[in-house]
Design a protein around this motif. Structure first.
Motif, mmCIF file in Angstrom:
data_model
loop_
_atom_site.group_PDB
_atom_site.id
_atom_site.type_symbol
_atom_site.label_atom_id
_atom_site.label_comp_id
_atom_site.label_asym_id
_atom_site.label_seq_id
_atom_site.Cartn_x
_atom_site.Cartn_y
_atom_site.Cartn_z
ATOM 1 N N ALA A 1 0.832 -1.212 0.000
ATOM 2 C CA ALA A 1 0.000 0.000 0.000
ATOM 3 C C ALA A 1 0.865 1.260 0.000
ATOM 4 O O ALA A 1 0.342 2.375 0.153
ATOM 5 C CB ALA A 1 -0.920 -0.013 1.218
ATOM 6 N N LYS A 2 2.152 1.060 -0.173
ATOM 7 C CA LYS A 2 3.143 2.146 -0.243
ATOM 8 C C LYS A 2 3.157 3.007 1.029
ATOM 9 O O LYS A 2 3.394 4.203 1.000
ATOM 10 C CB LYS A 2 2.897 3.019 -1.483
ATOM 11 N N ARG A 3 2.907 2.363 2.142
ATOM 12 C CA ARG A 3 3.012 3.052 3.428
ATOM 13 C C ARG A 3 4.355 2.650 4.050
ATOM 14 O O ARG A 3 4.663 1.460 4.133
ATOM 15 C CB ARG A 3 1.844 2.669 4.338
ATOM 16 N N THR A 4 5.142 3.613 4.429
ATOM 17 C CA THR A 4 6.517 3.304 4.825
ATOM 18 C C THR A 4 6.860 3.711 6.259
ATOM 19 O O THR A 4 7.976 3.511 6.708
ATOM 20 C CB THR A 4 7.516 3.994 3.876
ATOM 21 N N ARG A 5 5.892 4.302 6.945
ATOM 22 C CA ARG A 5 6.138 4.642 8.352
ATOM 23 C C ARG A 5 5.300 3.695 9.205
ATOM 24 O O ARG A 5 4.065 3.817 9.239
ATOM 25 C CB ARG A 5 5.765 6.095 8.632
ATOM 26 N N VAL A 6 5.977 2.800 9.893
ATOM 27 C CA VAL A 6 5.255 1.751 10.626
ATOM 28 C C VAL A 6 5.676 1.732 12.092
ATOM 29 O O VAL A 6 6.867 1.758 12.416
ATOM 30 C CB VAL A 6 5.501 0.361 9.997
ATOM 31 N N ILE A 7 4.661 1.699 12.936
ATOM 32 C CA ILE A 7 4.887 1.528 14.378
ATOM 33 C C ILE A 7 4.373 0.147 14.759
ATOM 34 O O ILE A 7 3.254 -0.224 14.399
ATOM 35 C CB ILE A 7 4.147 2.602 15.197
ATOM 36 N N LEU A 8 5.207 -0.594 15.439
ATOM 37 C CA LEU A 8 4.824 -1.935 15.902
ATOM 38 C C LEU A 8 4.559 -1.860 17.405
ATOM 39 O O LEU A 8 5.482 -1.651 18.184
ATOM 40 C CB LEU A 8 5.983 -2.881 15.606
ATOM 41 N N ASP A 9 3.291 -2.014 17.772
ATOM 42 C CA ASP A 9 2.935 -1.957 19.197
ATOM 43 C C ASP A 9 3.095 -3.357 19.794
ATOM 44 O O ASP A 9 2.349 -4.280 19.495
ATOM 45 C CB ASP A 9 1.490 -1.464 19.341
ATOM 46 N N MET A 10 4.099 -3.502 20.661
ATOM 47 C CA MET A 10 4.438 -4.816 21.233
ATOM 48 C C MET A 10 3.883 -4.973 22.659
ATOM 49 O O MET A 10 4.230 -5.926 23.360
ATOM 50 C CB MET A 10 5.963 -4.968 21.295
#
Lengths: 158, 111
Positions: free
Chosen positions: B37-46
């Motif tokens: 989806a061409k989204r490049t800013r990702v936050i992974l909530d762990m």
């Protein structure tokens, strides 16, 4: 390994399914409490046994869930000895690399044994015709003593 | 796992464990969808992840690498003490950017 008379022994046998490894966490909680381990040591044991179990399931048994992994905890006066056993063919320890070397840092595999060795006092593998035995040891930390040989107070306040 | 797109940032919330089973495949599938989806800013909530083993670490690296190849960035938030311990011992805390919460991670993306 022959059970020593002063060891309390806890045995766990689980099918080779990774999702069942979380059971180990619960067992380690109880065992670590018996040993009087602090949180860091308890975490180190849990992380290491889960890594050993992961190895057994992935490499030893190839995710064949009907093959059983046996885990034995031996609570000794000075140390906790854990054996994780599978009936797979084992692997070559000589090819293991330093997982933290810059050239290996972004590799997706090859960290399990490194993690165990970093967190336990001793890690030993035995490969036989009947399978692989991974032996992990965590020793009790000695009490800090002052110069008179008396146990140190828990904190500085009197 | 849940996904939330908020502005130009995607937040993936993991739960349970990341231990090389179906959980890991689900995570990587979600990462590929985000990248497609061409989204490049990702936050992974762990925050709700109880366990990560070496296989789970491998999946995190795979996700991180996929994003890096597209010029993107992955930040981890609410990492438990135990998982932080694994990241430290493997020196992966020098690869992954850890933040206490979403606001802090968002600020880390800059303008």
């Amino acid at each position: 390994m022959v059970d020593t008379p002063d060891a309390e022994v806890v045995r766990l046998v689980i099918p080779s399914r990774l999702e069942l490894l979380s059971i180990i966490d619960k067992v380690v909680d109880g065992v670590a409490e018996q040993m009087g381990f602090e949180e860091d040591d308890k975490d180190a044991v849990a992380i290491s046994v889960i890594e050993a179990g992961t190895n057994a399931i992935q490499h030893g048994h190839g995710h064949e869930s009907e093959r059983m992994v046996e885990i034995i905890f031996r609570l000794l006066p000075d140390e906790l000895v854990i054996e994780v056993m599978d009936n797979g063919r084992g692997f070559n320890l000589d090819v293991l690399e330093d997982a933290t070397a810059p050239e290996n840092l972004l590799k997706e595999r090859g960290r399990g044994i490194f993690i165990m060795r970093s967190m336990m006092d001793d890690v030993h593998f035995e490969f036989t015709d009947s399978g692989t035995r991974c032996r992990l040891v965590k020793r009790r930390r000695p009490l800090e003593v002052d110069v008179t040989g008396s146990p140190a107070p828990l904190d500085d306040t009197i | 796992m849940t996904r939330r797109d908020d502005g130009d940032v995607t937040i993936l919330t993991l739960s349970g464990r990341l231990m090389g089973g179906p959980d890991t495949e689900q995570f990587l599938k979600a990462m590929r969808e985000v990248i497609d989806a061409k989204r490049t800013r990702v936050i992974l909530d762990m925050g709700d992840v109880a366990w990560v083993n070496s296989s789970g670490l491998g999946a995190l690296i795979a996700g991180w690498t996929l994003l890096q190849e597209k010029g993107g960035s992955l930040k981890l938030i609410r990492v438990s003490r135990r998982i932080e311990q694994i990241l430290a011992v493997t020196k992966l805390d020098t690869v992954f950017e850890l933040h206490p919460d979403e606001a802090s991670a968002r600020a880390g993306f800059g303008g």
